[in-house]
Design an enzyme around this catalytic site. Structure first.
Site, PDB file in Angstrom:
ATOM      1  N   ASP A  93      -0.235   5.027   0.955  1.00 59.81           N
ATOM      2  CA  ASP A  93      -0.466   5.901   2.113  1.00 59.81           C
ATOM      3  C   ASP A  93      -0.488   5.078   3.397  1.00 59.81           C
ATOM      4  OD1 ASP A  93      -0.940   8.598   0.905  1.00 59.81           O
ATOM      5  OD2 ASP A  93      -2.470   7.468  -0.172  1.00 59.81           O
TER       6      ASP A  93
ATOM      7  N   ASP B 182       0.849  -1.182   0.000  1.00 65.21           N
ATOM      8  CA  ASP B 182       0.000   0.000   0.000  1.00 65.21           C
ATOM      9  C   ASP B 182       0.894   1.243   0.000  1.00 65.21           C
ATOM     10  OD1 ASP B 182      -2.478   1.344   0.117  1.00 65.21           O
ATOM     11  OD2 ASP B 182      -2.253   1.644   2.261  1.00 65.21           O
TER      12      ASP B 182
END
Length: 263
Positions: A13, A11
């Site tokens: 953020d 991922d």
């Protein structure tokens, strides 16, 4: 298991960057993957930006990630729709990340009897566009949403995101959207397809139990939860499933990317 075969999905953020600042050690982690020749993709449910936009954002944070190593819910949505109905039509609520992906997939964007209404994220949701979407869905258009995230972070606090607006449209039409992004395993499987990788040789690194870890588990991936974003050790304990590993930060993987689980 061959410990030299690991591929990485991570991922963006909360794992690599946090509020526009690089997470300490993220640059070294990516450099280690490159040095070892380990395939990786950076994933995001954010459909606002194109991979080129996100590359520029990451560069500004000190991370050099090629456009081809960025996989968004907008790209996954466009790929899914091109599988379902090649060269179809769609009415889109969203930004350049979504409209560009759909154009590149051969879709025509229109308000006239579209095959699909596609809802993505935008910072300027229009009441008139939402009204148009409701009427088109009532007229027979199929309802697709890029991701179910109810809110998005900002420096001022939480913002309503795709999932919240999708709930409004669902309430008005009685039609549930099909969500493509995490935690739908489709997001992971499309990313694996891009990498040419298999689930048993791939790790998913995320900061959320309800999207990253959930989707990773349902896709048959090993999962690593990092605590530099949404999840905490206490909140992770509230879920009925567990990641394979919980780390304070992605920096804790430095020197261990070849054998992260000690197999």
């Amino acid at each position: 298991m061959n410990t030299q075969a690991w591929n990485y999905l991570t991922d963006m953020d909360g794992v690599l960057v946090h509020e526009e600042h690089m997470v300490a050690g993220a640059d070294e982690f990516l450099a280690e993957l490159r040095a070892d020749g380990r395939p990786f993709l950076v994933l995001t449910n954010n459909s606002i930006y194109t991979p080129r936009d996100l590359r520029a954002r990451l560069l500004a944070s000190g991370l050099d990630v090629p456009e081809g190593a960025i996989w968004t819910s907008a790209l996954a949505t466009a790929k899914f729709l091109s599988w379902q109905r090649p060269n179809g039509t769609a009415f889109v609520i969203g930004e350049a990340g979504l409209t560009t992906a759909l154009h590149q997939a051969g879709y025509v964007l229109t308000e006239r009897s579209p095959d699909y209404v596609v809802l993505g994220e935008t910072r300027t949701y229009s009441f008139s566009a939402i009204t148009k979407a409701i009427r088109l869905i009532n007229a027979g258009a199929r309802f697709i949403a890029t991701n179910p995230d109810a809110t998005a972070p900002s420096l001022e606090g939480a913002l309503p995101a795709t999932g919240s607006v999708a709930a409004l449209i669902e309430r008005a039409t009685g039609k549930q959207p099909y969500y493509v992004g995490k935690p739908n395993p489709l997001m992971m499987r499309s990313a694996l397809s891009v990498l040419g990788a298999h689930s048993e040789d791939t790790v998913m690194i995320g900061d959320r139990m309800d999207t990253d870890v959930h989707a990773g588990i349902e896709s048959g991936l090993r999962t690593i939860l990092v605590l530099t974003g949404i999840a905490t050790k206490d909140s992770a304990e509230c879920y009925p499933y567990r990641p394979n590993m919980v780390l304070d930060s992605i920096a804790d993987l430095l020197g261990h990317t070849g054998d992260p689980f000690g197999d």
